[in-house]
Motif scaffolding. Structure first.
Motif, PDB file in Angstrom:
ATOM      1  N   GLY A 166      67.013   6.923  33.175  1.00 63.93           N
ATOM      2  CA  GLY A 166      65.775   6.577  32.290  1.00 63.93           C
ATOM      3  C   GLY A 166      64.923   5.333  32.352  1.00 63.93           C
ATOM      4  N   CYS A 167      63.875   5.288  31.861  1.00 66.34           N
ATOM      5  CA  CYS A 167      63.069   4.043  32.188  1.00 66.34           C
ATOM      6  C   CYS A 167      62.246   3.662  31.096  1.00 66.34           C
ATOM      7  CB  CYS A 167      62.159   4.152  33.297  1.00 66.34           C
ATOM      8  SG  CYS A 167      61.230   2.518  33.983  1.00 66.34           S
ATOM      9  N   ASP A 168      62.250   2.238  30.740  1.00 63.87           N
ATOM     10  CA  ASP A 168      61.475   1.855  29.776  1.00 63.87           C
ATOM     11  C   ASP A 168      60.302   1.109  30.114  1.00 63.87           C
ATOM     12  OD1 ASP A 168      63.413   2.774  27.829  1.00 63.87           O
ATOM     13  OD2 ASP A 168      64.126   0.886  27.253  1.00 63.87           O
ATOM     14  N   ASN A 169      59.979   1.243  31.132  1.00 68.53           N
ATOM     15  CA  ASN A 169      59.173   0.169  31.916  1.00 68.53           C
ATOM     16  C   ASN A 169      57.562   0.599  31.675  1.00 68.53           C
ATOM     17  OD1 ASN A 169      60.532  -2.169  32.466  1.00 68.53           O
ATOM     18  ND2 ASN A 169      61.316  -1.078  34.075  1.00 68.53           N
ATOM     19  N   PHE A 170      57.389   2.046  31.683  1.00 69.08           N
ATOM     20  CA  PHE A 170      56.073   2.480  31.417  1.00 69.08           C
ATOM     21  C   PHE A 170      55.008   2.070  32.570  1.00 69.08           C
ATOM     22  CE2 PHE A 170      58.119   3.694  27.417  1.00 69.08           C
ATOM     23  CZ  PHE A 170      58.100   4.767  27.299  1.00 69.08           C
ATOM     24  N   CYS A 171      55.350   2.323  33.723  1.00 70.58           N
ATOM     25  CA  CYS A 171      54.082   1.742  34.844  1.00 70.58           C
ATOM     26  C   CYS A 171      53.171   3.036  34.280  1.00 70.58           C
ATOM     27  CB  CYS A 171      54.901   1.850  36.031  1.00 70.58           C
ATOM     28  SG  CYS A 171      56.147   0.633  36.401  1.00 70.58           S
ATOM     29  N   SER A 172      51.849   2.480  34.694  1.00 73.46           N
ATOM     30  CA  SER A 172      50.856   3.351  34.089  1.00 73.46           C
ATOM     31  C   SER A 172      50.796   4.702  34.730  1.00 73.46           C
ATOM     32  CB  SER A 172      49.331   2.747  34.089  1.00 73.46           C
ATOM     33  OG  SER A 172      49.210   2.237  35.406  1.00 73.46           O
ATOM     34  N   TYR A 173      51.137   4.643  36.139  1.00 78.42           N
ATOM     35  CA  TYR A 173      51.161   5.822  36.811  1.00 78.42           C
ATOM     36  C   TYR A 173      52.102   7.014  36.953  1.00 78.42           C
ATOM     37  CZ  TYR A 173      54.057   2.761  39.435  1.00 78.42           C
ATOM     38  OH  TYR A 173      54.937   1.791  39.745  1.00 78.42           O
ATOM     39  N   CYS A 174      53.503   6.352  36.102  1.00 78.63           N
ATOM     40  CA  CYS A 174      54.539   6.987  36.459  1.00 78.63           C
ATOM     41  C   CYS A 174      55.123   8.062  35.424  1.00 78.63           C
ATOM     42  CB  CYS A 174      55.714   5.927  36.681  1.00 78.63           C
ATOM     43  SG  CYS A 174      57.341   6.670  37.215  1.00 78.63           S
ATOM     44  N   VAL A 175      55.692   9.242  35.741  1.00 79.36           N
ATOM     45  CA  VAL A 175      56.183  10.072  35.028  1.00 79.36           C
ATOM     46  C   VAL A 175      57.391  10.029  34.490  1.00 79.36           C
ATOM     47  CG1 VAL A 175      54.734  12.086  36.014  1.00 79.36           C
ATOM     48  CG2 VAL A 175      57.099  11.703  36.919  1.00 79.36           C
ATOM     49  N   VAL A 176      58.302   8.962  35.197  1.00 82.45           N
ATOM     50  CA  VAL A 176      59.701   8.969  34.971  1.00 82.45           C
ATOM     51  C   VAL A 176      59.995   8.757  33.359  1.00 82.45           C
ATOM     52  CG1 VAL A 176      61.650   7.524  35.205  1.00 82.45           C
ATOM     53  CG2 VAL A 176      60.374   8.446  37.516  1.00 82.45           C
ATOM     54  N   PRO A 177      59.280   7.625  32.803  1.00 81.25           N
ATOM     55  CA  PRO A 177      59.622   7.567  31.434  1.00 81.25           C
ATOM     56  C   PRO A 177      59.582   8.710  30.596  1.00 81.25           C
ATOM     57  CG  PRO A 177      58.557   5.842  32.145  1.00 81.25           C
ATOM     58  CD  PRO A 177      58.189   6.768  32.963  1.00 81.25           C
ATOM     59  N   GLY A 178      58.792   9.631  31.172  1.00 83.03           N
ATOM     60  CA  GLY A 178      58.482  11.062  30.262  1.00 83.03           C
ATOM     61  C   GLY A 178      59.643  11.866  30.751  1.00 83.03           C
ATOM     62  N   GLY A 210      70.285   4.183  39.506  1.00 78.88           N
ATOM     63  CA  GLY A 210      69.413   4.230  38.366  1.00 78.88           C
ATOM     64  C   GLY A 210      68.364   3.860  38.467  1.00 78.88           C
ATOM     65  N   GLN A 211      67.371   4.081  37.520  1.00 76.01           N
ATOM     66  CA  GLN A 211      65.882   4.235  37.913  1.00 76.01           C
ATOM     67  C   GLN A 211      65.492   2.599  37.857  1.00 76.01           C
ATOM     68  OE1 GLN A 211      65.857   7.189  36.067  1.00 76.01           O
ATOM     69  NE2 GLN A 211      65.003   8.208  37.817  1.00 76.01           N
ATOM     70  N   ASN A 212      66.447   1.861  37.015  1.00 79.70           N
ATOM     71  CA  ASN A 212      66.269   0.440  36.862  1.00 79.70           C
ATOM     72  C   ASN A 212      67.383  -0.242  36.697  1.00 79.70           C
ATOM     73  OD1 ASN A 212      64.695  -1.948  36.575  1.00 79.70           O
ATOM     74  ND2 ASN A 212      64.228  -1.516  34.372  1.00 79.70           N
ATOM     75  N   SER A 250      65.663  -1.438  41.882  1.00 77.61           N
ATOM     76  CA  SER A 250      65.344  -2.506  41.086  1.00 77.61           C
ATOM     77  C   SER A 250      63.907  -2.726  40.441  1.00 77.61           C
ATOM     78  CB  SER A 250      65.844  -3.785  41.794  1.00 77.61           C
ATOM     79  OG  SER A 250      66.957  -3.411  41.951  1.00 77.61           O
ATOM     80  N   HIS A 251      63.758  -3.381  39.492  1.00 77.75           N
ATOM     81  CA  HIS A 251      62.187  -3.869  38.956  1.00 77.75           C
ATOM     82  C   HIS A 251      62.241  -5.468  39.301  1.00 77.75           C
ATOM     83  CE1 HIS A 251      58.647  -4.539  36.932  1.00 77.75           C
ATOM     84  NE2 HIS A 251      58.587  -3.102  36.595  1.00 77.75           N
ATOM     85  N   PRO A 252      61.107  -5.649  39.938  1.00 82.17           N
ATOM     86  CA  PRO A 252      60.863  -6.976  40.328  1.00 82.17           C
ATOM     87  C   PRO A 252      61.093  -8.051  38.903  1.00 82.17           C
ATOM     88  CG  PRO A 252      59.411  -6.118  41.396  1.00 82.17           C
ATOM     89  CD  PRO A 252      60.156  -4.989  40.737  1.00 82.17           C
ATOM     90  N   ASN A 289      50.629  -2.116  35.222  1.00 85.53           N
ATOM     91  CA  ASN A 289      51.539  -2.406  33.977  1.00 85.53           C
ATOM     92  C   ASN A 289      52.792  -2.594  34.685  1.00 85.53           C
ATOM     93  OD1 ASN A 289      52.371  -3.094  31.368  1.00 85.53           O
ATOM     94  ND2 ASN A 289      53.269  -1.029  30.855  1.00 85.53           N
ATOM     95  N   ARG A 290      52.702  -3.482  35.667  1.00 91.52           N
ATOM     96  CA  ARG A 290      54.106  -3.898  36.590  1.00 91.52           C
ATOM     97  C   ARG A 290      54.801  -5.129  35.773  1.00 91.52           C
ATOM     98  NH1 ARG A 290      57.217  -0.641  39.022  1.00 91.52           N
ATOM     99  NH2 ARG A 290      57.828  -2.117  40.638  1.00 91.52           N
ATOM    100  N   LYS A 291      53.914  -6.036  35.259  1.00 89.67           N
ATOM    101  CA  LYS A 291      54.525  -6.963  34.444  1.00 89.67           C
ATOM    102  C   LYS A 291      55.079  -8.193  35.161  1.00 89.67           C
ATOM    103  CE  LYS A 291      56.207  -4.009  30.684  1.00 89.67           C
ATOM    104  NZ  LYS A 291      56.693  -2.711  30.888  1.00 89.67           N
TER     105      LYS A 291
HETATM  106 FE1  SF4 Z   1      60.019   3.070  35.543  1.00 93.55          FE
HETATM  107 FE2  SF4 Z   1      60.037   2.748  38.329  1.00 93.55          FE
HETATM  108 FE3  SF4 Z   1      58.405   4.434  36.943  1.00 93.55          FE
HETATM  109 FE4  SF4 Z   1      57.794   2.077  36.592  1.00 93.55          FE
HETATM  110  S1  SF4 Z   1      57.833   3.107  38.727  1.00 93.55           S
HETATM  111  S2  SF4 Z   1      57.835   3.711  35.107  1.00 93.55           S
HETATM  112  S3  SF4 Z   1      59.830   1.013  36.853  1.00 93.55           S
HETATM  113  S4  SF4 Z   1      60.773   4.780  37.252  1.00 93.55           S
END
Ligand code: SF4
Ligand code: 5AD
Length: 451
Positions: A166-178, A210-212, A250-252, A289-291
């Motif tokens: 799973g992922c809690d980062n919610f990058c604006s383009y990404c479906v993974v958190p969903g 893992g996603q992150n 990894s997330h930077p 939303n990469r933070k």
């Molecule tokens: Fe999470 Fe990676 Fe998708 Fe960002 S790009 S929401 S860090 S899975």
């Protein structure tokens, strides 16, 4: 009576690992995994929805299986993975010949669903029961299916071990958190047990998955709050038999100095790091939303290289994000030329359902995205080639992954593919050999064994 199972896996390593788990679960129900769909009693398509193209492939494959179903009505067809999670309704409507649609966190229920199908419960009834399967529950069960012994040939010398999902980062383009839900870390004891089982089966290289991964243990119920990713790494690295250890992704923003230090201090941690940057423009990073900023990313890369000068860095890049102007794209090229990644995965931005960026204006034309992608890739190819040439003349440790006739294929610590033609020695996957590098291409190295 045994039955044949064919799984087609699309997408990331997380899906590959899920397919392995499905094979293990269904092996207990008498299913034997086959390499070809012909003659299968159950075909499962484990799907990816990260970009539109990946999703289109799934729908066209499902369509092409319609005649198979007509020829053999006993054949069962199921869809798992991220498209199933996100587009279950659409699959049901467009592909009525599909028997099972299973969300990402529900694959452990497959045996139960197959059982019910065999008892005459219709796919439709199961689907109604399964509505709940598309809400993602925060549970651990799926992650804790320890691998049953697999024959060495099937398991190979390297394996993935899921440490979080799973992922809690919610990058604006990404479906993974969903599609994969909130971050859930697995218990340390379960991870250690799985790695111990794998090494006892002859596995030599472990990749923590893992996603992150570097936010492991920070976001949930891992009982021992003293744990974090660097500590987990040290624990796994210390398991006897783990010759090579890697992790991804990894997330930077979560890359700490404590983690960088691991690269200097843990002998069996491979000097190879996948650190997706996505863009070299601060304006684009903000809208993604990469933070983090380009400056903080570069500072981390510099520090990481101080800890481990030979580290091979890989990244992910998206070109043509909504609103990305020529200067923004040039900033991405500047970043590439500054960091000189060993390799990268680069993609054209693609609108995905239920993502924030799908609503953004100022979309970039397909033609321009193609142009930017090929500009980026040409330069990356050149840099990869130059980087690979730096190895010519050096003697490096290679783990054998395959031997065909006398041709050996393996990987360096930095994850570069090495080919050794005419290797007289009798070697098997998992063996470590020293190789003198004699030649380099943009995607691989060529060498000669020199123990
Ligand atoms: Fe999470 Fe990676 Fe998708 Fe960002 S790009 S929401 S860090 S899975
Ligand atoms: N469009 C293009 N590329 C994407 N990625 C994720 N979502 C999208 C999208 N909507 C890329 C990112 C990520 C990799 C797994 O896929 O670069 O790191």
């Amino acid at each position: 009576m045994s039955k044949n199972l064919y799984i087609k896996t699309f997408g990331c390593q997380m899906n590959e690992r899920d397919s392995e788990i499905i094979e293990q679960l269904l092996a207990q129900e008498g299913y034997i995994a086959t390499a070809e769909p012909e003659g299968a009693d159950l075909i499962l398509i484990n799907t990816c929805s990260i970009r539109e193209k990946a999703e289109q492939k799934v729908f066209s494959l499902l369509g092409s299986l319609r005649p198979e179903k007509q020829k053999n009505p006993k054949l069962l067809l199921g869809v798992t993975g991220c498209v199933a999670q996100q587009e279950g309704e659409q699959i049901r409507a467009r592909m009525p010949h599909v028997d099972l649609i299973i969300g990402t966190q529900q694959i452990y229920r497959l045996p139960e669903m197959l059982d019910r199908l065999s008892q005459g419960v219709t796919s439709k009834e199961i689907a109604t029961d399964m509505e709940a399967s598309f809400t993602i529950p925060p549970f651990q069960k799926l992650l804790n299916i320890a691998p049953s012994p697999l024959p060495v040939a099937a398991s190979g010398c390297k394996r993935f071990v899921t440490i979080m999902q799973g992922c809690d980062n919610f990058c604006s383009y990404c479906v993974v958190p969903g599609t994969r839900g909130r971050e859930t870390s697995r218990q340390v004891a379960d991870i250690v047990e799985e790695v111990e089982i794998l090494v006892s089966q002859g596995v030599r290289e472990i990749t923590l998955l893992g996603q992150n991964v570097n936010s492991y243990g920070t976001t949930n119920q891992v009982a021992d709050q003293q744990i974090n990713f660097p500590k987990l790494l040290r624990k796994v690295a210390g398991i006897k038999g783990v010759q090579r250890l890697r992790f991804t992704t990894s997330h930077p923003k979560d890359l700490t100095e404590e983690l960088m230090r691991c690269f200097a201090e843990i002998d069996n941690l491979c000097p190879h790091f996948h650190l997706p940057v996505q863009s070299g423009s601060n304006a684009v990073l903000r809208r993604m939303n990469r933070k983090y900023t380009v400056e903080t990313y570069l500072a981390k890369v510099d520090l990481l290289r101080q800890y481990r000068p030979d580290i091979a860095l890989a990244t992910d890049i998206i070109v043509g994000f909504p609103g990305e102007n020529i200067d923004d794209f040039q900033a991405t090229m500047d970043l590439l030329n500054r960091v000189r990644f060993h390799s990268s995965f680069s993609f054209k931005y693609s609108d995905r359902p239920h993502t924030r960026s799908a609503e953004f204006g100022d979309k970039i034309s397909e033609e321009e995205k193609n142009r930017r992608l090929s500009t980026f890739q040409q330069q990356q190819d050149l840099i990869s080639f130059e980087r690979n040439c730096e190895y010519i003349g050096k003697k490096v440790e290679v783990m054998v992954e395959a031997v065909h006739m006398k041709n050996l294929k393996g990987r360096t610590l930095g994850n570069h593919i090495v080919h050794c033609p005419d290797s007289a020695a009798s070697l098997v996957p998992g063996d470590l050999v020293m190789v003198r590098i004699l030649d380099a291409g943009k995607h691989s190295l060529k060498g000669k064994i020199e123990n």
